[in-house]
Every structure is written in structure tokens, then in C-alpha cells.
Design a protein around this motif. Sequence first.
Motif, short mmCIF file in Angstrom:
data_model
loop_
_atom_site.label_atom_id
_atom_site.label_comp_id
_atom_site.label_asym_id
_atom_site.label_seq_id
_atom_site.Cartn_x
_atom_site.Cartn_y
_atom_site.Cartn_z
N HIS A 174 0.81 -1.21 0.00
CA HIS A 174 0.00 0.00 0.00
C HIS A 174 0.85 1.27 0.00
CE1 HIS A 174 0.97 0.83 4.22
NE2 HIS A 174 0.76 -0.47 4.47
N GLU A 175 0.22 2.36 -0.37
CA GLU A 175 0.83 3.67 -0.34
C GLU A 175 0.52 4.36 0.99
OE1 GLU A 175 -1.12 5.57 -3.68
OE2 GLU A 175 -3.03 4.75 -3.02
N ILE A 176 1.05 5.55 1.20
CA ILE A 176 0.61 6.39 2.30
C ILE A 176 -0.82 6.84 1.98
CG2 ILE A 176 0.94 8.69 3.33
CD1 ILE A 176 3.94 8.25 3.16
N PRO A 177 -1.79 6.73 2.92
CA PRO A 177 -1.59 6.51 4.35
C PRO A 177 -1.72 5.06 4.82
CG PRO A 177 -3.82 7.26 3.97
CD PRO A 177 -3.15 7.24 2.63
N GLY A 178 -2.03 4.10 3.93
CA GLY A 178 -2.18 2.71 4.38
C GLY A 178 -3.09 1.95 3.43
N ILE A 179 -3.68 0.87 3.93
CA ILE A 179 -4.61 0.08 3.13
C ILE A 179 -5.94 0.82 3.10
CG2 ILE A 179 -5.76 -2.14 2.80
CD1 ILE A 179 -3.52 -3.47 4.31
N THR A 180 -6.07 1.75 2.18
CA THR A 180 -7.29 2.54 2.02
C THR A 180 -8.31 1.75 1.20
OG1 THR A 180 -6.49 3.54 -0.02
CG2 THR A 180 -5.93 4.66 2.07
N PRO A 181 -9.56 2.21 1.14
CA PRO A 181 -10.53 1.55 0.27
C PRO A 181 -10.06 1.48 -1.19
CG PRO A 181 -11.67 2.97 1.81
CD PRO A 181 -10.20 3.22 2.01
N GLY A 182 -9.31 2.49 -1.66
CA GLY A 182 -8.81 2.45 -3.03
C GLY A 182 -7.79 1.35 -3.23
N VAL A 183 -6.89 1.17 -2.27
CA VAL A 183 -5.90 0.09 -2.34
C VAL A 183 -6.62 -1.26 -2.30
CG1 VAL A 183 -3.98 -1.03 -1.15
CG2 VAL A 183 -4.05 1.47 -1.33
N LEU A 184 -7.61 -1.37 -1.44
CA LEU A 184 -8.35 -2.61 -1.31
C LEU A 184 -9.11 -2.94 -2.60
CD1 LEU A 184 -9.32 -4.98 0.38
CD2 LEU A 184 -11.07 -3.48 1.38
N ARG A 209 -10.12 5.55 5.39
CA ARG A 209 -10.14 6.33 4.16
C ARG A 209 -8.95 7.29 4.11
NH1 ARG A 209 -14.43 5.89 1.04
NH2 ARG A 209 -16.30 4.86 1.85
N ALA A 210 -8.49 7.54 2.90
CA ALA A 210 -7.40 8.50 2.73
C ALA A 210 -7.90 9.89 3.07
CB ALA A 210 -6.90 8.46 1.29
N GLY A 211 -7.13 10.60 3.86
CA GLY A 211 -7.49 11.95 4.27
C GLY A 211 -6.30 12.59 4.94
N PRO A 232 -1.44 11.69 -18.98
CA PRO A 232 -1.24 13.14 -18.88
C PRO A 232 -1.83 13.69 -17.58
CG PRO A 232 -3.04 12.64 -20.39
CD PRO A 232 -2.41 11.32 -20.03
N GLY A 233 -1.19 14.74 -17.06
CA GLY A 233 -1.73 15.43 -15.89
C GLY A 233 -0.81 15.41 -14.69
N ARG A 234 -1.25 16.07 -13.61
CA ARG A 234 -0.47 16.21 -12.39
C ARG A 234 -1.07 15.40 -11.24
NH1 ARG A 234 3.24 20.24 -11.82
NH2 ARG A 234 2.78 20.42 -9.57
N GLN A 235 -1.97 14.48 -11.54
CA GLN A 235 -2.51 13.66 -10.46
C GLN A 235 -1.44 12.67 -10.00
OE1 GLN A 235 -6.21 12.70 -12.74
NE2 GLN A 235 -7.25 13.29 -10.85
N HIS A 236 -1.78 11.80 -9.06
CA HIS A 236 -0.74 10.98 -8.45
C HIS A 236 -1.04 9.49 -8.47
CE1 HIS A 236 2.62 9.90 -5.93
NE2 HIS A 236 1.83 9.48 -4.95
N SER A 237 -2.06 9.05 -7.76
CA SER A 237 -2.25 7.62 -7.50
C SER A 237 -2.94 6.92 -8.67
CB SER A 237 -3.06 7.43 -6.21
OG SER A 237 -2.38 8.01 -5.12
N THR A 238 -2.13 6.34 -9.54
CA THR A 238 -2.64 5.78 -10.79
C THR A 238 -3.58 4.60 -10.60
OG1 THR A 238 -0.61 4.46 -10.95
CG2 THR A 238 -0.66 6.54 -12.16
N LEU A 239 -3.40 3.84 -9.52
CA LEU A 239 -4.18 2.61 -9.32
C LEU A 239 -5.26 2.75 -8.25
CD1 LEU A 239 -1.25 0.00 -9.37
CD2 LEU A 239 -2.67 0.77 -11.29
N THR A 240 -5.26 3.89 -7.53
CA THR A 240 -6.16 4.00 -6.38
C THR A 240 -6.97 5.29 -6.40
OG1 THR A 240 -4.37 4.88 -5.00
CG2 THR A 240 -4.71 2.51 -4.96
N GLU A 241 -6.50 6.33 -5.71
CA GLU A 241 -7.30 7.54 -5.54
C GLU A 241 -7.55 8.26 -6.86
OE1 GLU A 241 -8.67 7.99 -2.60
OE2 GLU A 241 -7.55 6.18 -2.04
N HIS A 242 -6.61 8.21 -7.79
CA HIS A 242 -6.77 8.82 -9.12
C HIS A 242 -6.72 7.72 -10.17
CE1 HIS A 242 -4.49 11.96 -6.65
NE2 HIS A 242 -5.76 12.29 -6.61
#
Length: 249
Positions: free
Chosen positions: A34-44, A69-71, A214-224
Motif C-alpha cells: 500500500h501507499e501512504i496513508p495505508g490500506i485505504t478503500p482504493g488500495v483494497l 479512508r485516505a485523508g 497526462p496530468g499532475r494527479q498521483h495515485s494511478t491505481l487507487t485515488e486517481h
Amino acid sequence: MNSLESWILGSHTEAGMTHPTYRKGSGPGVIVIHEIPGITPGVLEFAEDVVARGFTVVMPSLFGRPGARAGAREVVRSVATVCVSREFTMFAVGRTAPVATWLRSLARQLHQEVGGPGVGAVGMCFTGGYALAMLADAPVAAPVLAQPASPAPVGRARRADLGLSPRDRDSVKAKVAAGCQVLGLRYTDDPAVGTRFDTLRRELGDNFIAVEFPGRQHSTLTEHRQQEGVDRVLDFFQEKLTTVTDPPA
């Protein structure tokens, strides 16, 4: 909504380190870090997709509250843990994080249990480079680096660094030269990744496969999440882990 209740809770200990693990599925093994902050719903959600494709997935919980949840509050909590722990390195250049030893041991155990040509490993963000570090000394046949962001991209050297000791870098390069491919994902203007994709291209050559959006987002597999990226990772695991070959050394 996916829940950790359907996952088997366990733990793994190596080199004086112990972390909880969550396991689900059957078939070849894949470790989802998992990424920071942990096993979020997106990671799951991503991990459930890997299970549904026909793999045994093990998710270690290295920091954070599993399922939260990530926050902002969770991010601050996890960063504080990482900063004071000797298992992780946020700013060191040319050094492999000590937790890689633990992850390699986990990969060896999983491979011994499920067999196959090797295991898959995907790291994300702060842990993005850990999948590469695991390749140096574990039976990893399908390493995936999702927006690798460690060490923190402060200064030119850190922006380019892969988070590997010289010895591990040479081991990774030798395995890649022998045919092991490495998959990387990022948003092209994500400042957290720094210039690491340039380094990966230079060090690994054509066996580094870049999936870029393209873009400045970050989490390709989870939050974005980019579904195209998720599909590329799943196909990569399918290709590398379901073909009968000799396991990597």
C-alpha cells in the motif's frame, strides 16, 4: 463496497520486524504494498481486482490504519510513523530501505507456498520503489512501480534516485538484462515521481515498460485510478506469472 472482513489476517516476521498481512484468493502470488496513508478503500479495490483475475494476494500493513479512508489526518499519522521508524528511509540517497528485507522474505514464503515462475509485487507512491528492491533478492517475476516517490524528491539527486543500494542496483540490472521486465506507471507531470522514470529508462533499457498518463494527479491505481493502468498491471501479472518457466534466482 469491499471490506477487509473477507481477507485472512495473519502476520510475518523477519529480521526483527513483524507486520500484519491480509490474504485472499488462489493461484500465483502477488504482493500488494500500500501507499501512504495505508490500506485505504482504493488500495483494497485494486487488490480485489487482482484476486478476481486469479491470483493469491497478500497485502502487508506497514503503517496506517487498515481500512481507513485516505485523508489529511491519516496521511499525517502515517508520515509521522514513517519518519521515526528505522524500517523506512525518506531522504537517503543510494540506500535500500531496511523494510525491503522483510518484503523479500514475505515474497519467498509466498512463492514457496503457491509455486509458479515467481511472484508479482506492486508498490505505490512512497513504497513504489520497494517492488524494485524486492527484485534484487527475492523470487519476483513481475515488479510494478506505481508512481515511485521515494526518496522524497527534494533536490536533483533525490528526484532521480531509485532507493537502491549500489549492490541492489547491480543485482536488479543483472536480472533485467537477463529478461525480467519492470512495469512503471505515473502521471507525466506528477512532481512526486521526480525524474525517476528517466533513471529507470537509462538503467534498465527496453525492459522498463512505462505506462504514462497526462496530468499532475498521483495515485494511478487507487485515488486517481486509471482503469487502463489497472488493466495493464493485471495483464502484466497474467503474462509473467501464469507461464511455466524456471523461477528467478
